[in-house]
Design a protein around this motif. Structure first.
Motif, PDB file in Angstrom:
ATOM      1  N   TYR A 164      10.249 -25.320 -32.082  1.00 18.54           N
ATOM      2  CA  TYR A 164      10.844 -26.210 -31.086  1.00 18.54           C
ATOM      3  C   TYR A 164       9.959 -26.385 -29.846  1.00 18.54           C
ATOM      4  CZ  TYR A 164      15.135 -26.977 -33.621  1.00 18.54           C
ATOM      5  OH  TYR A 164      16.050 -27.393 -34.561  1.00 18.54           O
ATOM      6  N   VAL A 165       8.794 -27.032 -30.078  1.00 16.58           N
ATOM      7  CA  VAL A 165       7.934 -27.520 -29.007  1.00 16.58           C
ATOM      8  C   VAL A 165       7.746 -29.010 -29.238  1.00 16.58           C
ATOM      9  CG1 VAL A 165       6.738 -25.324 -28.625  1.00 16.58           C
ATOM     10  CG2 VAL A 165       5.873 -26.923 -30.344  1.00 16.58           C
ATOM     11  N   ASN A 166       7.248 -29.694 -28.228  1.00 16.06           N
ATOM     12  CA  ASN A 166       7.117 -31.146 -28.362  1.00 16.06           C
ATOM     13  C   ASN A 166       6.068 -31.559 -29.386  1.00 16.06           C
ATOM     14  OD1 ASN A 166       8.855 -32.743 -26.307  1.00 16.06           O
ATOM     15  ND2 ASN A 166       8.097 -31.002 -25.113  1.00 16.06           N
ATOM     16  N   TYR A 167       4.969 -30.793 -29.478  1.00 16.38           N
ATOM     17  CA  TYR A 167       3.893 -31.176 -30.380  1.00 16.38           C
ATOM     18  C   TYR A 167       3.430 -29.949 -31.184  1.00 16.38           C
ATOM     19  CZ  TYR A 167       3.893 -34.963 -26.976  1.00 16.38           C
ATOM     20  OH  TYR A 167       4.279 -35.969 -26.142  1.00 16.38           O
ATOM     21  N   PRO A 168       4.186 -29.573 -32.209  1.00 20.13           N
ATOM     22  CA  PRO A 168       3.749 -28.444 -33.033  1.00 20.13           C
ATOM     23  C   PRO A 168       2.477 -28.791 -33.804  1.00 20.13           C
ATOM     24  CG  PRO A 168       5.644 -29.550 -34.025  1.00 20.13           C
ATOM     25  CD  PRO A 168       5.449 -30.169 -32.677  1.00 20.13           C
ATOM     26  N   GLY A 169       1.713 -27.756 -34.147  1.00 15.34           N
ATOM     27  CA  GLY A 169       0.490 -27.984 -34.904  1.00 15.34           C
ATOM     28  C   GLY A 169      -0.542 -26.917 -34.610  1.00 15.34           C
ATOM     29  N   TRP A 170      -1.807 -27.238 -34.977  1.00 13.63           N
ATOM     30  CA  TRP A 170      -2.923 -26.316 -34.790  1.00 13.63           C
ATOM     31  C   TRP A 170      -3.676 -26.666 -33.506  1.00 13.63           C
ATOM     32  CZ3 TRP A 170      -3.720 -22.179 -37.988  1.00 13.63           C
ATOM     33  CH2 TRP A 170      -3.013 -22.172 -39.185  1.00 13.63           C
ATOM     34  N   TYR A 171      -4.049 -25.640 -32.755  1.00 10.67           N
ATOM     35  CA  TYR A 171      -4.760 -25.843 -31.493  1.00 10.67           C
ATOM     36  C   TYR A 171      -5.985 -24.934 -31.434  1.00 10.67           C
ATOM     37  CZ  TYR A 171      -0.754 -28.513 -29.878  1.00 10.67           C
ATOM     38  OH  TYR A 171       0.226 -29.459 -29.758  1.00 10.67           O
ATOM     39  N   LYS A 172      -7.087 -25.497 -30.979  1.00 10.77           N
ATOM     40  CA  LYS A 172      -8.326 -24.721 -30.877  1.00 10.77           C
ATOM     41  C   LYS A 172      -8.317 -23.899 -29.594  1.00 10.77           C
ATOM     42  CE  LYS A 172     -13.233 -25.044 -31.862  1.00 10.77           C
ATOM     43  NZ  LYS A 172     -14.324 -25.918 -32.359  1.00 10.77           N
ATOM     44  N   ILE A 173      -8.856 -22.685 -29.705  1.00 13.19           N
ATOM     45  CA  ILE A 173      -8.902 -21.794 -28.552  1.00 13.19           C
ATOM     46  C   ILE A 173     -10.344 -21.386 -28.268  1.00 13.19           C
ATOM     47  CG2 ILE A 173      -6.597 -20.899 -29.017  1.00 13.19           C
ATOM     48  CD1 ILE A 173      -7.925 -18.345 -30.110  1.00 13.19           C
ATOM     49  N   ILE A 174     -10.544 -20.871 -27.075  1.00 10.46           N
ATOM     50  CA  ILE A 174     -11.834 -20.307 -26.682  1.00 10.46           C
ATOM     51  C   ILE A 174     -11.718 -18.786 -26.739  1.00 10.46           C
ATOM     52  CG2 ILE A 174     -13.549 -20.139 -24.837  1.00 10.46           C
ATOM     53  CD1 ILE A 174     -12.568 -22.851 -23.836  1.00 10.46           C
ATOM     54  N   LYS A 175     -12.650 -18.149 -27.393  1.00 11.59           N
ATOM     55  CA  LYS A 175     -12.598 -16.702 -27.593  1.00 11.59           C
ATOM     56  C   LYS A 175     -12.485 -15.958 -26.264  1.00 11.59           C
ATOM     57  CE  LYS A 175     -15.095 -12.841 -29.717  1.00 11.59           C
ATOM     58  NZ  LYS A 175     -16.326 -12.427 -30.441  1.00 11.59           N
ATOM     59  N   ASP A 176     -11.523 -15.017 -26.231  1.00 16.42           N
ATOM     60  CA  ASP A 176     -11.304 -14.132 -25.076  1.00 16.42           C
ATOM     61  C   ASP A 176     -10.984 -14.892 -23.794  1.00 16.42           C
ATOM     62  OD1 ASP A 176     -11.865 -11.934 -26.713  1.00 16.42           O
ATOM     63  OD2 ASP A 176     -14.001 -12.011 -26.251  1.00 16.42           O
ATOM     64  N   LYS A 177     -10.440 -16.106 -23.942  1.00 14.82           N
ATOM     65  CA  LYS A 177     -10.146 -16.886 -22.738  1.00 14.82           C
ATOM     66  C   LYS A 177      -8.794 -17.592 -22.798  1.00 14.82           C
ATOM     67  CE  LYS A 177     -12.022 -20.448 -19.668  1.00 14.82           C
ATOM     68  NZ  LYS A 177     -13.153 -21.388 -19.426  1.00 14.82           N
ATOM     69  N   THR A 178      -8.517 -18.288 -23.903  1.00 13.81           N
ATOM     70  CA  THR A 178      -7.296 -19.090 -23.989  1.00 13.81           C
ATOM     71  C   THR A 178      -6.057 -18.193 -24.009  1.00 13.81           C
ATOM     72  OG1 THR A 178      -8.515 -20.730 -25.281  1.00 13.81           O
ATOM     73  CG2 THR A 178      -6.105 -20.906 -25.246  1.00 13.81           C
ATOM     74  N   THR A 179      -5.065 -18.520 -23.191  1.00 10.92           N
ATOM     75  CA  THR A 179      -3.854 -17.708 -23.075  1.00 10.92           C
ATOM     76  C   THR A 179      -2.669 -18.381 -23.765  1.00 10.92           C
ATOM     77  OG1 THR A 179      -3.167 -18.738 -20.991  1.00 10.92           O
ATOM     78  CG2 THR A 179      -4.645 -16.817 -20.858  1.00 10.92           C
ATOM     79  N   LEU A 180      -1.626 -17.603 -23.933  1.00 16.39           N
ATOM     80  CA  LEU A 180      -0.399 -18.106 -24.558  1.00 16.39           C
ATOM     81  C   LEU A 180       0.188 -19.262 -23.764  1.00 16.39           C
ATOM     82  CD1 LEU A 180       1.961 -17.937 -26.545  1.00 16.39           C
ATOM     83  CD2 LEU A 180       2.894 -16.069 -25.172  1.00 16.39           C
TER      84      LEU A 180
END
Length: 266
Positions: free
Chosen positions: A48-64
């Motif tokens: 239950y989020v507006n845009y479910p799917g896959w998201y790219k992250i940056i190692k040791d940086k991107t937060t929840l």
């Protein structure tokens, strides 16, 4: 220079910028690839989020919190209480003791072994402990963890009901009302069944699956389950009768044998 041996030199980019190296005939220049440069780092947001799917992250940086914002935030019916984060990379661990206990009958286990087996069977592999309500409602930054490749974020639909199971007259789901206690819900469901153990009622918490004695719960939460256990039936008359006959027969045989020995010894 003589062509009889080879020399390898390593130069960082800073060194080359400050001290250019003169190349000679047949020199070979090797530019190394950044380790894991092409390794895909994605997390999955589901529910239950507006845009479910896959998201790219940056190692040791991107937060929840950053990923949830990229997913457009929560829908109105989202349940932060039951939201979860599961980590698949590095979460699988072989537990030889647990595997051993699964093959042993309960009668052959010690109480400690049985408690360990139950605890491990309720464990959710890869589950990362994070409180979504504290992070997104109370804005407590210590819950804002760094995400890793392969993480899965699940935001379920909010449950506005309490589930009743076991020995109640009308088991099922009842609309959650904050002011009601577990006894209120049982009364609404028609009261205890005739074989109910009303002093051993348990509450199964929605967010953890933990079983708690009903008297130790200050307040129920949406999605909680009320479990009323059944008093196991006593032995059937015929089983008791046949067992008594077997015991009586064995006693009679012992008495007869004893009397025979006494008579023979005279």
């Amino acid at each position: 220079e003589t062509g009889t041996y080879q020399v390898s030199n390593y130069y960082s980019l800073d060194v080359l910028n400050n001290n250019p190296v003169e190349l000679k005939n047949q020199d070979r220049v090797i530019i190394r690839q950044i380790p894991e440069y092409y390794l895909d780092r994605f997390v999955k947001v589901d529910g239950y989020v507006n845009y479910p799917g896959w998201y790219k992250i940056i190692k040791d940086k991107t937060t929840l919190k950053e990923i949830i914002e990229q997913a457009g935030g929560f829908l109105d019916d989202a349940s932060l209480t039951e939201a979860s984060l599961t980590r698949s990379v590095g979460s699988t661990e072989y537990d030889p003791e647990y595997e051993r206990l699964k093959l042993i009958p309960r009668a052959d286990m010690t109480d400690d072994e049985y408690d360990y087996l139950k605890a491990k069977s309720r464990e959710r592999p890869g589950r990362v402990v994070v409180d979504f309500e504290r992070l997104f409602v109370m804005n407590e930054s210590e819950e804002n963890i760094i995400l890793k490749r392969g993480d899965e974020i699940n935001i379920p639909e909010a449950k506005n009901y309490i589930t009743l199971l076991g020995q109640v007259v009308n088991p099922g789901k009842l609309i959650y009302k904050e002011q009601l206690t577990y006894e209120d819900y049982i009364n609404i469901a028609g009261g205890y069944g005739w074989r109910a153990l009303d002093d051993e009622v348990r509450i199964i918490k929605a967010n953890t699956g933990e079983w708690v004695e009903a008297e130790d719960i200050d307040a129920l939460k949406p999605g909680d389950t009320i479990w009323v256990p059944e008093d196991p039936p006593g032995p059937k008359f015929w089983d008791v009768f046949t067992t008594a006959l077997q015991v009586a027969g064995q006693v009679a045989a012992v008495v007869a044998a004893t009397m025979a020995v006494i008579i023979a010894s005279r």
